[in-house]
Design a protein around this motif. Structure first.
Motif, PDB file in Angstrom:
ATOM      1  N   THR A 108      37.240  32.346  40.186  1.00  0.00           N
ATOM      2  CA  THR A 108      36.350  31.376  40.809  1.00  0.00           C
ATOM      3  C   THR A 108      35.690  30.482  39.776  1.00  0.00           C
ATOM      4  OG1 THR A 108      35.904  32.953  42.587  1.00  0.00           O
ATOM      5  CG2 THR A 108      34.371  31.132  42.349  1.00  0.00           C
ATOM      6  N   TYR A 146      37.319  24.862  46.598  1.00  0.00           N
ATOM      7  CA  TYR A 146      36.997  25.751  47.714  1.00  0.00           C
ATOM      8  C   TYR A 146      36.293  25.055  48.876  1.00  0.00           C
ATOM      9  CZ  TYR A 146      37.766  28.895  43.796  1.00  0.00           C
ATOM     10  OH  TYR A 146      38.302  29.523  42.703  1.00  0.00           O
ATOM     11  N   PRO A 197      42.057  30.616  49.161  1.00  0.00           N
ATOM     12  CA  PRO A 197      40.701  31.148  48.958  1.00  0.00           C
ATOM     13  C   PRO A 197      39.850  31.049  50.211  1.00  0.00           C
ATOM     14  CG  PRO A 197      40.853  28.946  48.049  1.00  0.00           C
ATOM     15  CD  PRO A 197      42.243  29.307  48.513  1.00  0.00           C
ATOM     16  N   VAL A 255      40.540  23.781  51.664  1.00  0.00           N
ATOM     17  CA  VAL A 255      41.032  25.059  52.193  1.00  0.00           C
ATOM     18  C   VAL A 255      41.617  24.876  53.589  1.00  0.00           C
ATOM     19  CG1 VAL A 255      40.384  27.419  52.807  1.00  0.00           C
ATOM     20  CG2 VAL A 255      39.435  26.357  50.749  1.00  0.00           C
TER      21      VAL A 255
END
Length: 537
Positions: free
Chosen positions: A437, A485, A305, A490
């Motif tokens: 999400t 996220y 993401p 990430v």
């Protein structure tokens, strides 16, 4: 600082309508540095929503010949868009103010190639690219961001191509890139005169040619190259990366079906995939879509993401007491659902006199929104504001009570996560990206509705949000999203994608080098014929 001596007579040419914000920002910077600045521009409605610094003299220009005379008389001339570049073909000009005008791009440990990045022309564009780059900043000594920025011009037939060829050659002649340092690394902003109209093969070709001309060796000098969007930066990186470089591409696009409907685009994307070592998709739905298009490359497709720096988004002091002040952040385009959002707001406005709607962004529907607000008697309650930089997003969210997001097609939904990072509830359409999400967070984050063109669905969701506002668990939603996220999570996924070496793939041929002198007519004629053939076949 700027290397132009103080009190120099500077002319900035802005002859088109697509880069007016850049012109306003650059002329303000030049005036602040003590120069006598004349902004020579056309009388276009695009300027109605742009403020020019008081110290800048504005001079209307009615023809390219007049602009050329001004350029000859000035000590320094900046050509700020494709139309201006074409008008001053063959003269000595610059693109934008720079502390080191002669600086060239250096080698890097990680090169990031992108058609979108925050800039004076659009401070919000490509914020997601900056986010992922910043997430790995501490892991590389040298990062180079190569921003191939499209300077669009009307394509037309021969006349449009003549303008394009002249603008492209002039950009290269006067140095088509500006290099500077930002916290995330060295930024090279490359001016790419580009025909408007959505010809994705042309986009990739123009960006390749421009970036190759801007790089000292004509190659991307880095062992790892990360490109954002396959049909544009992915193609550019596949053509210009060193043969031994590991190539990682992130796909964000909501418009892949439109891209692949164009003749030759799917084949070109497949060639890019042959060269790439990994293709990262910002959502599972996007990965599935690409797997359907390219079943032979599923082993290269992964879900990683967008990265969000939660520490950059201060939480609001207290949650909103009522969802009265709506905020939309993003492009003002049809598929973003902004007109449906305006219609829903209009339906509620009479019974909810405290409601306001602020839309922050740019796009083709800005005028339509103003017209609808005026027709409904809601001018002042519905307002459109220009895009803002990422550093201003937190303050905007704190000034409003709810982020409203009605997009019918979205691969991720970055502003949704950013809103919840500040503790601001959301009113969101569950298109593919936001559905992933917000998985498991519908009750704690706000209110959701299915993608729609029916304003009544948004009205109903708003009423649900109003009823349960006090029961939302906004801190819990923020913590869950940070775990998914946040930049640490990430960054680890990106570093895994960057590792693993490079398996030699099929090389991707780049367009032939183009002439940078002589009459533009022969090349413009060839491009016109090629454009016609593409549309027919």
């Amino acid at each position: 600082m700027n290397t132009v001596p103080p009190e120099t007579n500077v002319v900035y040419l802005a002859l088109g309508a697509r880069r007016v914000r850049a012109a306003a920002a650059h002329t303000a910077r030049l005036a602040a540095d003590g120069h006598r600045v004349t902004l020579a521009r056309t009388d276009d409605p695009a300027w109605d929503s742009v403020a020019v610094a008081p110290a800048v003299d504005v001079l209307p220009v009615r023809s390219a010949e007049e602009a050329r005379r001004l350029a000859r008389a000035a000590a320094v001339t900046y050509a700020g868009d494709a139309e201006a570049l074409a008008a001053v073909y063959g003269l000595d000009t610059r693109l934008e103010p720079a502390a080191e005008p002669g600086r060239r791009t250096g080698p890097a440990d990680l090169a990031v190639v992108t058609p979108w990045y925050p800039s004076p022309d659009d401070p919000f564009a490509g914020a997601f690219v900056r986010g992922s780059t910043s997430a790995v900043r501490d892991r590389f000594e040298r990062i180079s961001v190569l921003h191939t920025q499209s300077w669009y011009y009307p394509p037309g037939r021969l006349r449009g191509q003549l303008l394009g060829v002249a603008a492209e050659r002039q950009a290269v002649r006067c140095g088509n890139a500006v290099v500077s340092d930002e916290p995330e690394g060295e930024i090279t902003r490359v001016a790419v005169p580009t025909p408007a109209g959505g010809d994705y093969l042309a986009y990739g070709d123009e960006q390749t040619v421009a970036l190759r001309a801007a790089l000292p060796t004509g190659r991307i000098e880095a062992p790892v190259v990360h490109a954002h969007t396959g049909i544009m930066a992915g193609v550019v990186a596949a053509r210009l990366a060193r043969p031994d470089a590991r190539l990682v591409v992130t796909e964000h696009s909501t418009f892949l079906a439109k891209v692949f409907a164009q003749p030759g685009a799917r084949r070109r994307y497949a060639e890019m995939l042959d060269r790439a070592d990994a293709l990262l998709c910002v959502s599972g739905s996007l990965r599935d879509q690409l797997a359907d298009f390219f079943p032979g490359h599923t082993d290269k497709l992964h879900v990683v993401p967008n990265a969000i720096d939660f520490d950059a988004f201060a939480q609001r002091p207290e949650p909103p007491k009522a969802p009265d002040r709506w905020l939309y952040l993003g492009r003002l385009m049809e598929h973003k659902g902004v007109l449906t959002l305006v219609d829903a707001f209009t339906a509620l406005a009479a019974e909810e006199p405290e409601l306001t709607l602020t839309l922050v962004g740019s796009g083709p529907l800005a005028g339509t929104i103003d017209e609808r607000a005026a027709a409904a008697g809601l001018t002042g309650r519905i307002t459109v504001r220009p895009p803002v930089g990422p550093e201003e997003v937190t303050a905007l969210l704190h000034e409003h009570d709810v982020l409203a997001h009605a997009s019918r097609r979205e691969t991720f939904g970055m502003t949704i996560v950013e809103a919840l990072a500040t503790g601001t509830p959301v009113l969101v359409a569950l298109s593919e990206g936001p559905a992933e999400t917000l998985a498991g967070l519908h009750e704690s984050a706000g209110a959701v509705f299915e993608p729609t063109t029916d304003p009544a669905a948004i009205v109903a969701a708003y009423r649900q949000l109003k009823d349960r506002l006090a029961r939302l668990d906004l801190p819990g939603a923020r913590a869950a999203l940070d775990a998914r996220y946040g930049r640490v999570a990430v960054a680890d996924q990106l570093l895994a994608a960057y590792s693993g070496g490079h398996e030699p793939g099929a090389p991707m041929a780049a367009p032939a080098r183009r002439r940078i002198a002589g009459s533009p007519l022969p090349e413009a004629t060839v491009r016109t014929a090629r454009r016609v053939v593409r549309k027919l076949f």
